[in-house]
Design an enzyme around this catalytic site. Structure first.
Site, PDB file in Angstrom:
ATOM      1  N   PRO A  88      43.366 -36.296-109.923  1.00  0.00           N
ATOM      2  CA  PRO A  88      44.138 -35.229-109.276  1.00  0.00           C
ATOM      3  C   PRO A  88      45.631 -35.347-109.577  1.00  0.00           C
ATOM      4  CG  PRO A  88      43.365 -36.835-107.650  1.00  0.00           C
ATOM      5  CD  PRO A  88      42.720 -37.189-108.951  1.00  0.00           C
ATOM      6  N   GLU A 115      38.504 -44.849-104.688  1.00  0.00           N
ATOM      7  CA  GLU A 115      39.905 -44.395-104.668  1.00  0.00           C
ATOM      8  C   GLU A 115      40.483 -44.302-106.081  1.00  0.00           C
ATOM      9  OE1 GLU A 115      41.474 -42.981-102.247  1.00  0.00           O
ATOM     10  OE2 GLU A 115      39.657 -43.316-101.084  1.00  0.00           O
ATOM     11  N   ARG A 153      32.727 -23.796-124.806  1.00  0.00           N
ATOM     12  CA  ARG A 153      32.845 -22.341-125.003  1.00  0.00           C
ATOM     13  C   ARG A 153      33.787 -22.001-126.159  1.00  0.00           C
ATOM     14  NH1 ARG A 153      31.187 -19.012-121.328  1.00  0.00           N
ATOM     15  NH2 ARG A 153      32.797 -17.451-121.710  1.00  0.00           N
ATOM     16  N   ASP A 168      37.512 -12.787-122.145  1.00  0.00           N
ATOM     17  CA  ASP A 168      37.656 -13.707-121.017  1.00  0.00           C
ATOM     18  C   ASP A 168      39.095 -13.771-120.523  1.00  0.00           C
ATOM     19  OD1 ASP A 168      35.076 -14.509-120.729  1.00  0.00           O
ATOM     20  OD2 ASP A 168      35.305 -16.430-121.770  1.00  0.00           O
TER      21      ASP A 168
HETATM   22  C1  LIG Z   1      38.376 -39.652-104.242  1.00  0.00           C
HETATM   23  S1  LIG Z   1      39.101 -39.437-105.802  1.00  0.00           S
HETATM   24  C2  LIG Z   1      40.465 -40.533-105.739  1.00  0.00           C
HETATM   25  C3  LIG Z   1      41.743 -39.815-105.453  1.00  0.00           C
HETATM   26  C4  LIG Z   1      42.962 -40.725-105.465  1.00  0.00           C
HETATM   27  N1  LIG Z   1      42.939 -41.657-104.371  1.00  0.00           N
HETATM   28  C5  LIG Z   1      44.208 -39.843-105.364  1.00  0.00           C
HETATM   29  O1  LIG Z   1      44.486 -39.356-104.281  1.00  0.00           O
HETATM   30  O2  LIG Z   1      44.858 -39.621-106.389  1.00  0.00           O
HETATM   31  C6  LIG Z   1      37.965 -40.241-106.881  1.00  0.00           C
HETATM   32  C7  LIG Z   1      37.989 -39.767-108.308  1.00  0.00           C
HETATM   33  O3  LIG Z   1      37.665 -38.391-108.361  1.00  0.00           O
HETATM   34  C8  LIG Z   1      38.282 -37.788-109.482  1.00  0.00           C
HETATM   35  N2  LIG Z   1      39.046 -36.615-109.008  1.00  0.00           N
HETATM   36  C9  LIG Z   1      39.311 -36.283-107.733  1.00  0.00           C
HETATM   37  N3  LIG Z   1      40.012 -35.163-107.662  1.00  0.00           N
HETATM   38  C10 LIG Z   1      40.209 -34.740-108.932  1.00  0.00           C
HETATM   39  C11 LIG Z   1      40.894 -33.642-109.517  1.00  0.00           C
HETATM   40  N4  LIG Z   1      41.528 -32.726-108.788  1.00  0.00           N
HETATM   41  N5  LIG Z   1      40.888 -33.519-110.862  1.00  0.00           N
HETATM   42  C12 LIG Z   1      40.263 -34.434-111.637  1.00  0.00           C
HETATM   43  N6  LIG Z   1      39.600 -35.512-111.139  1.00  0.00           N
HETATM   44  C13 LIG Z   1      39.579 -35.667-109.801  1.00  0.00           C
HETATM   45  C14 LIG Z   1      39.145 -38.853-110.146  1.00  0.00           C
HETATM   46  O4  LIG Z   1      38.461 -39.369-111.262  1.00  0.00           O
HETATM   47  C15 LIG Z   1      39.296 -39.887-109.055  1.00  0.00           C
HETATM   48  O5  LIG Z   1      39.484 -41.171-109.557  1.00  0.00           O
END
Ligand SMILES: C[S@@+](CC[C@H](N)C(=O)[O-])C[C@H]1O[C@@H](n2cnc3c(N)ncnc32)[C@H](O)[C@@H]1O
Length: 249
Positions: A88, A115, A153, A168
């Site tokens: 994220p 996490e 795609r 698209d």
């Molecule tokens: C619960 S999340 C961890 C979030 C992290 N503690 C943070 O707040 O940045 C677990 C995993 O989900 C994936 N993930 C969660 N949200 C994402 C997003 N918006 N985009 C891409 N991957 C995501 C990532 O690989 C991350 O390591």
């Protein structure tokens, strides 16, 4: 194109190549998907893949050693690929990034769980971080599947005529126009007459006008990034005038 995915849930990611456009592309040999599970690189009897964070607090992290061993093995098999950690905190995924990725021959996607992963692994092993949006999901698998679908795609030959990406949203910087299929009326709502008349130029003009108008209504930020030609500007001006006239009636 070859995409390697590092994930604790390979069965989940595999489903992306079992349906629709992506499945067809895989069957045609346009996409090769390889799945790697850090659990296969554990050495303890419990096959542990998580570990406690230094400093305490809630949540676990992916365990460093099996993940790193897994990454190294993938890199040996796919040495030229960029390694992208889905996070994220990464660069927001947009069509331009997807189109660039589709031009590469290889890609490695790393799915976090818990996490996330140790910061030093990001520093040592990760080339880029990509985010699917400003929200948090439980693991990188769904994010990886979105990337795989969107990238596939764009691979030449992946879309048949019926799935063409030409109209698209975002292909030319605009949102897509509205679409209609049979029947001609649904609860009194009619298909726009121009789509029934069979005049190709008028249909093209109508679609372009709707795409410009929708983008003006819903995503003016996209319009600001475009330089419209005089035909497009005239179509948009017409749309705006018609919308304002219908509001004042
Ligand atoms: C619960 S999340 C961890 C979030 C992290 N503690 C943070 O707040 O940045 C677990 C995993 O989900 C994936 N993930 C969660 N949200 C994402 C997003 N918006 N985009 C891409 N991957 C995501 C990532 O690989 C991350 O390591």
């Amino acid at each position: 194109m070859r995409i390697d995915v590092i994930t604790l849930f390979p069965d989940m990611v595999r489903t992306v190549v079992e349906h629709g456009v992506v499945s067809r592309a895989a069957n045609q040999g346009l996409l090769e998907l390889k799945l790697w599970n850090p659990r296969d690189y554990t050495v303890d009897k419990h096959r542990t893949v998580d570990d406690r964070p230094y400093g305490g607090g809630p949540g676990m992290l992916m365990k460093v050693e099996p993940l790193r061993a897994c990454i190294r093995d993938v890199r040996q098999h796919n040495p030229d690929a960029k390694l992208v950690y889905l996070s994220p905190q990464g660069k927001l995924l947009q069509q331009g990034l997807i189109n660039q990725a589709a031009q590469q021959a290889n890609l490695i996607l790393l799915c976090g769980r818990y996490e996330g992963i140790d910061e030093r692994l990001i520093q040592l092993e990760v080339d880029e971080e990509w985010s699917i949006g400003d929200y948090v999901i439980s693991g990188g698998e769904l994010a990886a599947m979105i990337c795989i679908d969107a990238i596939t795609r764009q691979l030449p030959g992946a879309l048949g005529h019926e799935d063409s990406a030409q109209l698209d949203s975002f292909t030319n910087g605009l949102l897509d126009c509205p679409h209609y299929t049979r029947p001609e009326q649904v609860e009194g709502l009619k298909v726009p007459q121009v789509l029934l008349d069979g005049h190709h130029q008028q249909i093209t003009d109508w679609r372009d006008k709707q795409a410009l108008g929708r983008t003006w209504q819903r995503r003016p930020d996209l319009l600001q990034q475009l330089e419209l030609d005089s035909r497009q500007q005239a179509l948009l001006d017409e749309f705006i005038a018609e919308t304002r006239a219908s509001r004042s009636n």
